[in-house]
Scaffold this active site. Structure first.
Site, PDB file in Angstrom:
ATOM      1  N   CYS A 263     -14.134   7.112  -4.491  1.00  0.00           N
ATOM      2  CA  CYS A 263     -13.352   7.517  -3.323  1.00  0.00           C
ATOM      3  C   CYS A 263     -14.076   7.175  -2.019  1.00  0.00           C
ATOM      4  O   CYS A 263     -13.467   7.225  -0.966  1.00  0.00           O
ATOM      5  CB  CYS A 263     -13.094   9.016  -3.325  1.00  0.00           C
ATOM      6  SG  CYS A 263     -12.096   9.607  -4.672  1.00  0.00           S
TER       7      CYS A 263
ATOM      8  N   LYS B 270      -2.438   6.099 -15.981  1.00  0.00           N
ATOM      9  CA  LYS B 270      -2.735   5.551 -14.665  1.00  0.00           C
ATOM     10  C   LYS B 270      -3.189   4.094 -14.793  1.00  0.00           C
ATOM     11  O   LYS B 270      -3.909   3.750 -15.716  1.00  0.00           O
ATOM     12  CB  LYS B 270      -3.862   6.401 -14.036  1.00  0.00           C
ATOM     13  CG  LYS B 270      -4.070   6.115 -12.576  1.00  0.00           C
ATOM     14  CD  LYS B 270      -5.267   6.879 -12.029  1.00  0.00           C
ATOM     15  CE  LYS B 270      -5.720   6.175 -10.748  1.00  0.00           C
ATOM     16  NZ  LYS B 270      -6.879   6.775 -10.140  1.00  0.00           N
TER      17      LYS B 270
ATOM     18  N   HIS C 146     -10.836   9.925  -9.920  1.00  0.00           N
ATOM     19  CA  HIS C 146     -11.614   9.034 -10.797  1.00  0.00           C
ATOM     20  C   HIS C 146     -12.117   9.688 -12.068  1.00  0.00           C
ATOM     21  O   HIS C 146     -12.716   9.023 -12.908  1.00  0.00           O
ATOM     22  CB  HIS C 146     -12.775   8.426 -10.015  1.00  0.00           C
ATOM     23  CG  HIS C 146     -12.311   7.555  -8.892  1.00  0.00           C
ATOM     24  ND1 HIS C 146     -12.192   8.010  -7.599  1.00  0.00           N
ATOM     25  CD2 HIS C 146     -11.880   6.271  -8.893  1.00  0.00           C
ATOM     26  CE1 HIS C 146     -11.713   7.026  -6.850  1.00  0.00           C
ATOM     27  NE2 HIS C 146     -11.518   5.969  -7.593  1.00  0.00           N
TER      28      HIS C 146
ATOM     29  N   CYS D 181     -18.373  10.938  -4.307  1.00  0.00           N
ATOM     30  CA  CYS D 181     -17.717  10.098  -5.318  1.00  0.00           C
ATOM     31  C   CYS D 181     -17.700   8.669  -4.786  1.00  0.00           C
ATOM     32  O   CYS D 181     -17.023   8.389  -3.803  1.00  0.00           O
ATOM     33  CB  CYS D 181     -16.287  10.565  -5.605  1.00  0.00           C
ATOM     34  SG  CYS D 181     -15.412   9.387  -6.675  1.00  0.00           S
TER      35      CYS D 181
ATOM     36  N   CYS E 120     -14.033  14.442  -9.830  1.00  0.00           N
ATOM     37  CA  CYS E 120     -13.077  13.971  -8.836  1.00  0.00           C
ATOM     38  C   CYS E 120     -11.733  13.756  -9.517  1.00  0.00           C
ATOM     39  O   CYS E 120     -11.659  13.138 -10.575  1.00  0.00           O
ATOM     40  CB  CYS E 120     -13.601  12.660  -8.234  1.00  0.00           C
ATOM     41  SG  CYS E 120     -12.297  11.599  -7.631  1.00  0.00           S
TER      42      CYS E 120
ATOM     43  N   LYS F  89      -8.430  -0.554 -14.780  1.00  0.00           N
ATOM     44  CA  LYS F  89      -9.065  -1.569 -15.601  1.00  0.00           C
ATOM     45  C   LYS F  89      -9.588  -0.962 -16.894  1.00  0.00           C
ATOM     46  O   LYS F  89      -9.449  -1.543 -17.956  1.00  0.00           O
ATOM     47  CB  LYS F  89     -10.217  -2.208 -14.809  1.00  0.00           C
ATOM     48  CG  LYS F  89      -9.964  -3.665 -14.613  1.00  0.00           C
ATOM     49  CD  LYS F  89     -10.976  -4.531 -13.918  1.00  0.00           C
ATOM     50  CE  LYS F  89     -12.308  -4.044 -13.466  1.00  0.00           C
ATOM     51  NZ  LYS F  89     -13.027  -5.069 -12.691  1.00  0.00           N
TER      52      LYS F  89
ATOM     53  N   HIS G 186      -3.186  -5.033  -8.442  1.00  0.00           N
ATOM     54  CA  HIS G 186      -2.323  -4.602  -9.538  1.00  0.00           C
ATOM     55  C   HIS G 186      -0.962  -4.164  -8.999  1.00  0.00           C
ATOM     56  O   HIS G 186      -0.695  -4.275  -7.803  1.00  0.00           O
ATOM     57  CB  HIS G 186      -3.005  -3.522 -10.390  1.00  0.00           C
ATOM     58  CG  HIS G 186      -3.384  -2.273  -9.624  1.00  0.00           C
ATOM     59  ND1 HIS G 186      -2.467  -1.486  -8.974  1.00  0.00           N
ATOM     60  CD2 HIS G 186      -4.589  -1.682  -9.416  1.00  0.00           C
ATOM     61  CE1 HIS G 186      -3.072  -0.467  -8.414  1.00  0.00           C
ATOM     62  NE2 HIS G 186      -4.376  -0.568  -8.645  1.00  0.00           N
TER      63      HIS G 186
ATOM     64  N   HIS H 275      -0.550  -1.968  -5.849  1.00  0.00           N
ATOM     65  CA  HIS H 275      -0.650  -2.668  -4.567  1.00  0.00           C
ATOM     66  C   HIS H 275       0.681  -3.337  -4.229  1.00  0.00           C
ATOM     67  O   HIS H 275       1.118  -3.343  -3.086  1.00  0.00           O
ATOM     68  CB  HIS H 275      -1.750  -3.734  -4.614  1.00  0.00           C
ATOM     69  CG  HIS H 275      -3.112  -3.183  -4.896  1.00  0.00           C
ATOM     70  ND1 HIS H 275      -3.845  -3.532  -6.005  1.00  0.00           N
ATOM     71  CD2 HIS H 275      -3.871  -2.290  -4.216  1.00  0.00           C
ATOM     72  CE1 HIS H 275      -5.003  -2.893  -5.995  1.00  0.00           C
ATOM     73  NE2 HIS H 275      -5.045  -2.119  -4.929  1.00  0.00           N
TER      74      HIS H 275
HETATM   75 ZN   LIG Z   1     -13.159   9.689  -6.703  1.00  0.00          ZN
END
Ligand SMILES: [Zn+2]
Length: 507
Positions: A133, A304, A150, A130, A147, A307, A21, A24
């Protein structure tokens, strides 16, 4: 030992659980601009990127897609490698950690070196993990029990793992970061890392049971019941790609003896790079990176990129719609050094039109059209009109150093901003000198006007040439096309062709 003046630069290697995406693209384009800038200044450069294949996320995503892990990982890795053309990237090397024969021997060597230092021990461990992560968290690190990255509650995991004695390197880490031996930019990020270390470093788990790894990854040397923690495996890519653990000549040239070893990373993985990676290298007795350049995140429509949020922006689509230069220019010119930046296609278009089409393009087109029309395509090299355009001349002379300084601090906005001030000075000079009027007076036989037009066109053409050179690291295609307009046939340039198309705003 004297450094050899080489410049080695890397991006992080992303998980390949999904398509690339725009986030990156930001990191790749930043690293690419730094690599191209050093090459432009004549320095030997090696630019590495790649993919982190061993993440457990990849295994889960492959299962969800109903594909074999190998097939799934290879297909997504190809999508990352394939960004080379749409983003105009100039990486010299691409490592795919599960498929590249260079990687595993280097990871194993690094492991054995740390083991030789007595830095591993087995421990029964219970923690909150997590999977997003690929990291254990202490309860205190979880705001509201989730987290931060996420927004999910980590899973309780109980297992026996190999632990790495990170705590042993607390003093060394503080010293190398405080002294600037390892530079972390911007300073805010460095201060965060220092605060994290001062709060007390705990040893961390660096393996997982083979069963939980699903047989995907690299077994621990001497203990096949455990697999090496994916972060350890992934971080090692920066040196395994240089032949560490195999033919180590490139490792010596680009790491051990290199003048600069630079990692470009996202803010979410600062701790892994500025603490864990340095700890591993200290333990293994290997040289440290010289700088870690931390970028912020992009959002789209205020959320953010993810997906699940449905706002993933594909760099392939963007480059296809708006062109490589427009995408690169937005990433390097508009994205803030601190704080997240919100992407919209309208912002990208506005920026490209104002800076490239109306800014650089207009200056180049006006200048070269006048040269073509009134000087038979020959760029005047006037003497004695020294006072003309002094602001522009000074801005052009100062430009390379301003860019060098800005990029030394990883400040892409300041670097592209310096270019923009030259463009503005050039267009201002055209407005104040009104060359079309000078040309009219010249036709009436006004010798002073003719001399002034010579001077003006000489100064403007020189500015365009400087811009064509200095834009190379940022928008290589457009810069090359601009430079091409100065190619002469029997001393004369061809009629100018617009380099930057005016983009149509979406919606
Ligand atoms: Zn995480």
């Amino acid at each position: 030992m004297a450094a050899n003046g080489n410049f080695y630069i890397t991006t992080t290697i992303p998980y390949v659980n999904a398509e690339p995406h725009l986030g990156h693209a930001l990191e790749l384009v930043q690293a690419d601009a730094l690599a191209r800038h050093r090459r432009l200044r004549g320095q030997p450069v090696r630019f590495l990127t790649g993919t982190d294949d061993h993440a457990l996320k990849n295994v889960a995503a492959a299962r969800a897609a109903g594909l074999a892990v190998r097939e799934f990982v290879d297909a997504n890795a190809a999508r990352f490698r394939g960004l080379r053309e749409p983003l105009g990237l100039s990486f010299d090397d691409f490592i795919q950690t599960s498929a590249d024969a260079r990687h595993r021997p280097g990871v194993e060597r690094l492991w054995r070196q740390c083991a030789g230092r007595g830095d591993f021990y087995l421990r029964h461990y219970q923690g909150l993990y997590c999977p997003g992560c690929e990291q254990f968290y202490a309860p205190a690190e979880l705001g509201g029990g989730v987290c931060a990255e996420h927004r999910v509650a980590p899973e309780p995991v109980t297992e026996e793992n190999w632990f790495f004695r990170l705590s042993r390197y607390t003093g060394d880490l503080l010293r190398v970061l405080r002294s600037g031996r390892v530079r972390v930019e911007p300073a805010t990020r460095r201060n965060e890392v220092l605060a994290f270390i001062r709060a007390g470093l705990t040893d961390f788990s660096v393996s997982r049971p083979a069963a939980r790894a699903g047989g995907w990854g690299i077994p621990v040397p001497g203990d096949p019941s455990q697999f090496i923690y994916v972060w350890w495996d992934a971080l090692a890519n920066y040196i395994t790609a240089l032949g560490y653990g195999g033919d180590e000549r490139p490792y010596r040239d680009w790491w051990v003896d290199s003048g600069e070893r630079v990692h470009v990373i996202g803010k979410g993985v600062t701790r892994f790079h500025a603490v864990y990676w340095l700890g591993l290298l200290l333990s293994a007795g290997q040289p440290l990176p010289s700088a870690i350049c931390v970028h912020e995140y992009l959002s789209a429509g205020g959320a953010k990129l993810s997906k699940s949020a449905g706002n993933v922006v594909s760099p392939y689509d963007l480059a296809g719609r708006f062109g490589t230069d427009a995408v690169r220019w937005w990433l390097l010119r508009d994205v803030a050094r601190l704080g997240d930046t919100d992407f919209t296609a309208a912002r990208l278009v506005t920026r490209a039109n104002s800076d490239l089409a109306n800014g650089v393009g207009n200056l180049q087109n006006r200048t070269l059209t006048l040269v073509h029309r009134h000087r038979e395509g020959r760029i005047p090299r006037p003497a004695g009109v020294a006072r003309l355009g002094t602001e522009l001349v000074a801005a052009c002379q100062a430009l390379p150093q301003l860019i060098d300084d800005a990029l030394a601090g990883f400040d892409f906005r300041a670097a592209t901003g310096a270019i923009w001030s030259v463009v503005q000075a050039g267009n201002r000079l055209v407005e104040t000198e009104r060359p079309w009027e000078l040309a009219g007076r010249e036709e009436q036989g006004d010798a002073a006007a003719a001399a002034r037009l010579d001077g003006l066109l000489g100064v403007l053409a020189e500015a365009c040439r400087v811009l064509a050179t200095e834009l190379q690291p940022f928008i290589p295609a457009g810069a090359s096309a601009l430079g091409g307009q100065f190619r002469t046939h029997r001393g004369a340039i061809a009629a100018p062709v617009p380099v930057f198309a005016r983009l149509v705003s979406p919606g």
